[in-house]
Design an enzyme around this catalytic site. Structure first.
Site, PDB file in Angstrom:
ATOM      1  N   CYS B 100      23.295   3.414  52.141  1.00 10.09           N
ATOM      2  CA  CYS B 100      23.557   1.974  52.130  1.00 10.09           C
ATOM      3  C   CYS B 100      24.295   1.707  53.435  1.00 10.09           C
ATOM      4  CB  CYS B 100      24.421   1.609  50.939  1.00 10.09           C
ATOM      5  SG  CYS B 100      24.669  -0.161  50.828  1.00 10.09           S
ATOM      6  N   HIS B 205      24.277  -6.538  48.259  1.00  7.44           N
ATOM      7  CA  HIS B 205      23.451  -6.613  49.465  1.00  7.44           C
ATOM      8  C   HIS B 205      23.289  -8.065  49.876  1.00  7.44           C
ATOM      9  CE1 HIS B 205      21.449  -2.514  48.352  1.00  7.44           C
ATOM     10  NE2 HIS B 205      22.692  -2.395  48.729  1.00  7.44           N
ATOM     11  N   GLU B 208      23.359 -12.462  56.161  1.00  4.70           N
ATOM     12  CA  GLU B 208      24.336 -13.519  56.399  1.00  4.70           C
ATOM     13  C   GLU B 208      24.241 -14.016  57.844  1.00  4.70           C
ATOM     14  OE1 GLU B 208      28.163 -12.963  54.007  1.00  4.70           O
ATOM     15  OE2 GLU B 208      28.924 -13.006  56.063  1.00  4.70           O
ATOM     16  N   HIS B 330      27.087   3.749  55.293  1.00 10.63           N
ATOM     17  CA  HIS B 330      28.390   4.043  54.715  1.00 10.63           C
ATOM     18  C   HIS B 330      28.327   4.817  53.392  1.00 10.63           C
ATOM     19  CE1 HIS B 330      27.942  -0.484  53.819  1.00 10.63           C
ATOM     20  NE2 HIS B 330      27.614   0.109  52.716  1.00 10.63           N
ATOM     21  N   PRO B 379      31.727  -5.453  56.653  1.00  9.01           N
ATOM     22  CA  PRO B 379      31.434  -6.728  55.982  1.00  9.01           C
ATOM     23  C   PRO B 379      32.493  -7.063  54.946  1.00  9.01           C
ATOM     24  CG  PRO B 379      29.998  -4.977  55.162  1.00  9.01           C
ATOM     25  CD  PRO B 379      30.856  -4.362  56.200  1.00  9.01           C
ATOM     26  N   HIS B 405      34.777   0.710  55.079  1.00 12.64           N
ATOM     27  CA  HIS B 405      33.409   0.172  55.103  1.00 12.64           C
ATOM     28  C   HIS B 405      33.335  -1.268  54.619  1.00 12.64           C
ATOM     29  CE1 HIS B 405      33.221   0.418  50.765  1.00 12.64           C
ATOM     30  NE2 HIS B 405      31.936   0.188  50.710  1.00 12.64           N
ATOM     31  N   GLY B 406      34.394  -1.795  54.064  1.00 15.21           N
ATOM     32  CA  GLY B 406      34.313  -3.153  53.516  1.00 15.21           C
ATOM     33  C   GLY B 406      35.632  -3.539  52.902  1.00 15.21           C
ATOM     34  N   GLY B 408      36.414  -3.625  49.458  1.00 16.87           N
ATOM     35  CA  GLY B 408      36.841  -2.959  48.219  1.00 16.87           C
ATOM     36  C   GLY B 408      37.018  -3.975  47.112  1.00 16.87           C
ATOM     37  N   LYS B 482      21.082 -13.783  49.029  1.00 19.70           N
ATOM     38  CA  LYS B 482      21.351 -12.628  48.185  1.00 19.70           C
ATOM     39  C   LYS B 482      20.210 -12.437  47.189  1.00 19.70           C
ATOM     40  CE  LYS B 482      25.444 -11.463  46.846  1.00 19.70           C
ATOM     41  NZ  LYS B 482      25.583 -10.295  47.720  1.00 19.70           N
TER      42      LYS B 482
END
Lengths: 148, 483
Positions: B100, B205, B208, B330, B379, B405-406, B408, B482
């Site tokens: 992913c 996912h 954007e 990630h 992201p 990675h993001g 959370g 989305k």
């Protein structure tokens, strides 16, 4: 009424399932998993398919449950059918070689009509548990977390 | 799990002291400020960090990135490097959604250019991008073609007419990782994946359209071609049903192996095998197939994003400068060379909800970025921010070149479904923030609400202060699609 409830997990979704027998447990687990994705009441049992899942030597009941749910996800994704009813015709959860055979029912996905919630990617082994209670008439329970 | 001892190393680094009684082979290292640490403790995420520290062959520590949160087996935001001789490889340490990842395209459009045509862009993308549960992809592949996707990665896609040739240079592994073995991919995995190439999926996912609202590092931003008020497009997706099935297949294989029966796994989801074992090698070969598939997936999605933008603006993708800044994964395990105690050694680094963040000078990153470090894409949720960062030399020494990675998650999906109304969420984002969201599943949108996630700005700030990555730019969403 199928006996399952959603359980809280921070990143994913889980279900706790109850049943009076292993067959009913596996059926309820399937209903619980698909209810994460869509409302089962919106789906009709128009098509029928027979499936079987067989474990290897050393497969325990937990792995059999995961394999059963994985097989159903495979059918859902590859045949593009929404499944709504599960009738287990044979199940072995004690002997070395375990298996489950079933008729499964559903209908073709119709994107103009069907509404979806959350996609299930896979059943996980995290906190996975299948138990038979010594009390309460030997009720079966299972807990399974899904990657969504 | 009781009995662990937490020690403060710095304001942004904490150690779970190695405890042999708990079965730990190495300490746990958590990159967090006190607030993020306390959240991790409440969620019992540190138990999962400790469980990873018990795996055979783990080197230095079981690492937790600042966006750490409770997962299954490995925590999300977990990193562990394994010795190639006596270490293990764990499908759970990679995840079901193998590779992913996320990519970002720049544009030469301003936020105002996009705002004037935002509805048209979003509706065009919504119509053109396969997404959501039950949707069909636009590409259906034979076994022969799937094998080419596995072994050629995005080179297959470019030969097939998708994307730009130079996209490969700006993708990890140049768009094709070595070591793929299609023989190790089951027919069930093939069956799930053969019509999902170039499909977005669902859940977290997204595609954007964003605008750059702050620049922190003008040099790095300039190298990446980013400037204030510029529009960019971010794509987040993975290996779809193919990856999910491969993970499931090999969790079974490893659980049944003699190795797993001998070691006391604290969580079945941590099923593993020695990297050099037949099971380990087969998983690795299948995993790389899924990694290449995921990169092709994002590459094809980017191709259709470019087509949509061409349609809306009436100019070619080249004239709109829709070039790829970078693509990162990630959920991955990679064989990498790292300095361990003064010696360069090859290790297998598992990153589960964590991103590679190689520092300046590393040969693996594109020549264009050698001086600034590898771009890291972080992201956030659909209502706040996303960030671009760069990898650092400090990350190479600290965390095997790994970073967050993001954002959370903060709220479980079941609680989000109960407490948040998807229709109101969509309306509020539009009316209060001008963000246009189109979702194939309105029912699932509540689970992705901003309030279900931690503030990514906080995660990025801590990541920056911990030295794992440096901030380059902040972006805000303008429109989201989305599944």
């Amino acid at each position: 009424m199928p006996d399952y409830a959603f359980i809280d997990h921070l990143s994913d979704i889980g279900i706790e399932v109850k049943a009076g027998s292993p067959a009913e447990l596996f059926e309820n687990a399937a209903l619980g998993m698909f209810s994460i994705m869509y409302d089962l009441k919106d789906v009709e049992a128009k098509e029928k398919e027979e499936i079987s899942v067989k474990g290897k030597k050393g497969t325990d009941i937990e792995e059999l449950l995961v394999s059963w749910l994985e097989k159903l996800l495979y059918v859902f994704e590859t045949r593009k059918v929404l499944l709504c009813k599960f009738e287990i015709t044979g199940i072995e959860v004690v002997k070395t070689i375990k298996y489950v055979n079933a008729f499964i029912y559903g209908e073709r996905i119709n994107l103009s009509r069907n509404k979806f919630y959350t996609a299930v990617k896979a059943p996980t082994y995290h906190m996975l548990e299948v138990k038979r209670s010594a009390k309460a008439g030997g009720k079966w329970t299972a807990r399974i977390i899904f990657d969504v | 799990m009781a009995g662990y001892n937490l020690k403060k190393i710095s304001d942004f680094k904490w150690e779970i002291v190695k405890n042999i009684d708990l079965g730990m082979r190495v300490p746990g290292i958590i990159y967090a400020d006190r607030e993020l640490l306390e959240i991790a403790q409440e969620e019992k995420t540190l138990d999962q960090v400790i469980n990873v520290a018990k795996l055979p062959g783990v080197i230095n520590a079981s690492f937790a990135m600042p966006d750490i949160h409770y997962g299954y087996g490995f925590p999300i935001g977990g990193v562990a490097a394994m010795d190639l001789e006596d270490g293990v490889i764990s499908p759970g340490g990679v995840g079901f959604d193998i590779s992913c990842g996320v990519r970002i395209l720049r544009t030469n459009l301003s936020a105002e250019d996009v705002a004037k045509k935002l509805e048209e862009i979003i509706y065009n993308l919504f119509a053109s991008i396969p997404k959501g549960i039950g949707s069909k992809g636009r590409i259906k592949l034979s076994k022969t073609e799937m094998d080419k996707v596995f072994t050629q990665g995005i080179n297959w896609a470019i030969k097939s007419g998708y994307g730009w040739e130079e996209d490969g240079y700006f993708t990890e592994e140049n768009g094709c990782m070595e070591g793929a073995n299609p023989d190790y991919v089951s027919k069930e995995a093939l069956g799930r994946g053969n019509d999902q190439v170039g499909s977005l999926g669902s859940g977290n996912h997204f595609i954007e359209i964003q605008k750059v609202t702050e620049i922190y590092n003008t040099t790095a931003a300039h190298v990446m071609g980013l400037e204030l008020n510029q529009a960019a497009i971010m794509i987040h997706s993975g290996s779809r049903g193919l990856g999910h099935q491969i993970c499931g297949d090999y969790l079974k294989v490893m659980q049944r192996s003699n190795f797993s029966n001998k070691i006391n796994l604290p969580d079945r989801q941590l099923a593993c095998a020695p990297i050099n074992s037949p099971e380990g090698k087969r998983y690795y070969g299948a995993m790389v197939c899924a990694i290449n598939y995921a990169m092709v997936n994002r590459h094809c999605l980017a191709h259709w994003v470019r087509r949509s933008m061409e349609t809306v603006f009436g100019k070619s993708d080249r004239k709109l400068d829709l070039s790829l800044i970078y693509d990162v994964s990630h959920n991955i395990a990679k064989i990498e060379s790292h300095d361990i105690g003064g010696q360069v050694k090859k290790v297998c680094v598992h990153r589960k909800g964590a991103t590679r963040a190689f520092g300046p000078g590393r040969s693996e990153i594109p020549p264009a970025y050698k001086e600034i470090g590898q771009p890291v894409i972080v992201p956030g949720d659909m209502g706040r921010y996303s960030y671009i960062m760069t990898g650092t030399r400090a990350a190479m020494l600290e965390s095997f070149g790994s970073t967050c990675h993001g954002a959370g998650r903060l709220m479980s999906r079941t609680r989000a479904r109960k407490e948040i109304d998807s229709g109101k969420l969509k309306k509020d984002l539009s009316e209060k923030k001008g963000i246009l969201v189109l979702a194939a599943s309105l029912g699932g949108l509540a689970e992705e609400a901003p309030q279900a996630y931690k503030d990514v700005s906080k995660v990025v700030e801590v990541t920056h202060k911990a030295g794992l990555s440096e901030k380059v730019a902040r972006l805000e969403p303008m429109g989201v699609i989305k599944g």
